[in-house]
Scaffold this active site. Structure first.
Site, short mmCIF file in Angstrom:
data_model
loop_
_atom_site.label_atom_id
_atom_site.label_comp_id
_atom_site.label_asym_id
_atom_site.label_seq_id
_atom_site.Cartn_x
_atom_site.Cartn_y
_atom_site.Cartn_z
N HIS A 262 0.86 -1.19 0.00
CA HIS A 262 0.00 0.00 0.00
C HIS A 262 0.89 1.23 0.00
O HIS A 262 1.38 1.67 1.05
CB HIS A 262 -0.91 0.01 1.23
CG HIS A 262 -1.97 1.07 1.19
ND1 HIS A 262 -3.31 0.82 1.38
CD2 HIS A 262 -1.90 2.42 0.97
CE1 HIS A 262 -4.01 1.93 1.30
NE2 HIS A 262 -3.16 2.93 1.05
N HIS B 210 1.58 5.32 -1.73
CA HIS B 210 1.14 6.49 -2.49
C HIS B 210 2.39 7.16 -3.06
O HIS B 210 3.20 7.70 -2.31
CB HIS B 210 0.39 7.47 -1.58
CG HIS B 210 -0.91 6.93 -1.06
ND1 HIS B 210 -2.09 7.02 -1.76
CD2 HIS B 210 -1.20 6.27 0.10
CE1 HIS B 210 -3.06 6.44 -1.06
NE2 HIS B 210 -2.55 5.98 0.07
N LYS C 235 -9.14 -0.33 -5.96
CA LYS C 235 -9.19 0.29 -4.65
C LYS C 235 -10.52 1.03 -4.47
O LYS C 235 -10.92 1.83 -5.31
CB LYS C 235 -8.04 1.28 -4.48
CG LYS C 235 -8.03 2.05 -3.15
CD LYS C 235 -7.77 1.14 -1.97
CE LYS C 235 -7.85 1.89 -0.64
NZ LYS C 235 -6.80 2.90 -0.49
N HIS D 113 -10.70 0.76 1.60
CA HIS D 113 -10.49 1.75 2.65
C HIS D 113 -11.69 1.60 3.58
O HIS D 113 -12.80 2.04 3.26
CB HIS D 113 -10.41 3.17 2.09
CG HIS D 113 -10.16 4.22 3.13
ND1 HIS D 113 -9.05 5.03 3.12
CD2 HIS D 113 -10.88 4.57 4.23
CE1 HIS D 113 -9.10 5.84 4.17
NE2 HIS D 113 -10.21 5.59 4.85
N HIS E 237 -4.94 -0.75 5.86
CA HIS E 237 -4.48 0.05 6.99
C HIS E 237 -5.42 -0.05 8.21
O HIS E 237 -5.94 0.96 8.70
CB HIS E 237 -4.26 1.51 6.61
CG HIS E 237 -5.29 2.11 5.69
ND1 HIS E 237 -6.64 2.09 5.95
CD2 HIS E 237 -5.15 2.77 4.52
CE1 HIS E 237 -7.29 2.70 4.99
NE2 HIS E 237 -6.41 3.13 4.10
N ASP F 223 0.93 2.44 3.59
CA ASP F 223 0.10 3.62 3.38
C ASP F 223 0.93 4.89 3.51
O ASP F 223 0.46 5.92 3.98
CB ASP F 223 -1.08 3.65 4.36
CG ASP F 223 -2.11 4.73 4.02
OD1 ASP F 223 -2.19 5.13 2.85
OD2 ASP F 223 -2.82 5.19 4.94
#
Length: 352
Positions: free
Chosen positions: A13, A15, A97, A134, A172, A242
């Site tokens: 995960h 970004h 996602k 999420h 997460h 994350d």
């Protein structure tokens, strides 16, 4: 144990952003001890087409061809069963996602009604793509950021019951309730645990913008549940950092008046986990959590994204001493990012 050698980590995960921030962040994937990155699609605009995902993959690969980048699509009305079939055939897109509408960074195009996507989930089940959730409910009179995850858990259980062969990852997770919900499910449901949630509780992010993320850290008992799960040897729990970089200006004194949600951990990903596990006397559990369980769940070798022999030889060594001190900033000027635990000492990592 003062040192440990493990295969390079797989971070399920991340970004990596776009533009200049992408150029700053991508080189930190290997710096943090990882050779595989599972990339989130919440850019502006979000990655909602196969063509966008492949173009993004090309940009990332050009910046660091030594990292295996697995791509995701952003669940939206643009994602149809036919898109899922095409995505699965690319060999580069591994999942979809789901963001609840408006809950986190760049989630304005997120999901309101999961039932409307049942045909998409059925196609994902058929083509063996992963659904990344999420797991929070929108705020309401009875739901806040403190119980948003727990109120979402019935949705997780209902999706698993309706689509038992669909591989689902609760991303997460931050609560003891989330850990227990995953344990109730079958082997097709797993959860990622971040590095920062192994350290944080509500007290830290309440007065430190660089510790604020979504979902927010909760109680000490929740943190302990995450530590227990991460060190348990249960293959349903594995690393997904994350890591979410934002310019320092967006974390302190943002022009919008709002605080950007995200903790930047990429450059020290494995070191944070090693340090947390060592404090529990469980450094021996590190290899499985950061290097093995996620790869097995995602079938990275079976699907040809990695070769077993390459994983075995692409190793890192972590050492408690002399260790390493987290730098104060990464990047320059207005694009500078403050990493988690800046100024604090961690285990060090070096590549073999």
């Amino acid at each position: 144990m003062a040192s440990i050698q493990i295969p390079a980590a797989a971070d399920f995960h991340v970004h990596l952003r776009d533009g200049s921030m992408m150029e700053t962040v991508v080189p930190t994937v290997r710096q943090g001890g990882a050779s595989l990155a599972y990339v989130m699609p919440n850019l502006v605009p979000p990655i909602t087409t196969v063509e966008q995902a492949l173009a993004y993959h090309s940009k990332l690969q050009a910046l660091d061809p030594s990292v295996a980048f697995l791509m995701t699509l952003y669940l939206s009305p643009d994602i149809t069963p036919s898109v899922i079939a095409v995505a699965a055939a690319t060999g580069k897109i591994a999942g979809v996602k789901s963001y609840p509408k408006g809950l986190t960074t760049n989630s304005d195009a997120g999901v309101v009604d999961y039932a409307s996507f049942y045909p998409v989930f059925a196609a994902m089940e058929e083509h063996d793509l992963v659904l990344n959730l999420h797991g929070e409910s929108p705020s309401s009179e009875t739901t806040t950021i403190l119980n948003a995850e727990e109120t979402f858990l019935p949705t997780l259980l209902a999706l698993h019951e309706r689509f038992p062969k669909l591989r689902i990852v609760l991303e997460h997770c931050t609560t003891a309730a989330a850990v227990e919900a995953v344990k109730k499910c079958g082997p097709t449901v797993a959860a990622t645990i971040t590095a920062h949630h192994l350290y944080l509780t509500i007290d830290q992010w309440a007065d430190n913008p660089h510790c604020f993320c979504k979902p927010v850290a909760k109680l000490p008992s929740d943190r302990q549940a995450l530590l227990d799960a991460a060190t348990s040897g249960d293959p349903r729990f594995f690393l997904g950092t994350d890591s979410a970089p934002h310019p320092k200006s967006a974390k302190i004194g943002s022009k919008s008046g709002k605080l950007a949600a995200g903790v930047f951990t990429q450059p020290y990903a494995v070191q944070y986990v090693a340090t947390a596990f060592d404090r529990l006397g469980k450094i021996d559990k590190l290899k499985a959590f950061v290097s093995e369980f996620g790869r097995t769940f995602y079938k990275t070798v079976e699907k040809g994204w990695e070769k077993a022999e390459d994983i075995a030889k692409d190793s890192v060594v972590l050492e408690k001493e002399p260790g390493t001190v987290v730098v104060n900033e990464i990047g320059e000027g207005e694009g500078a990012v403050v990493p988690f635990m800046a100024g604090e000492k961690l285990w060090s990592v070096r590549w073999l």
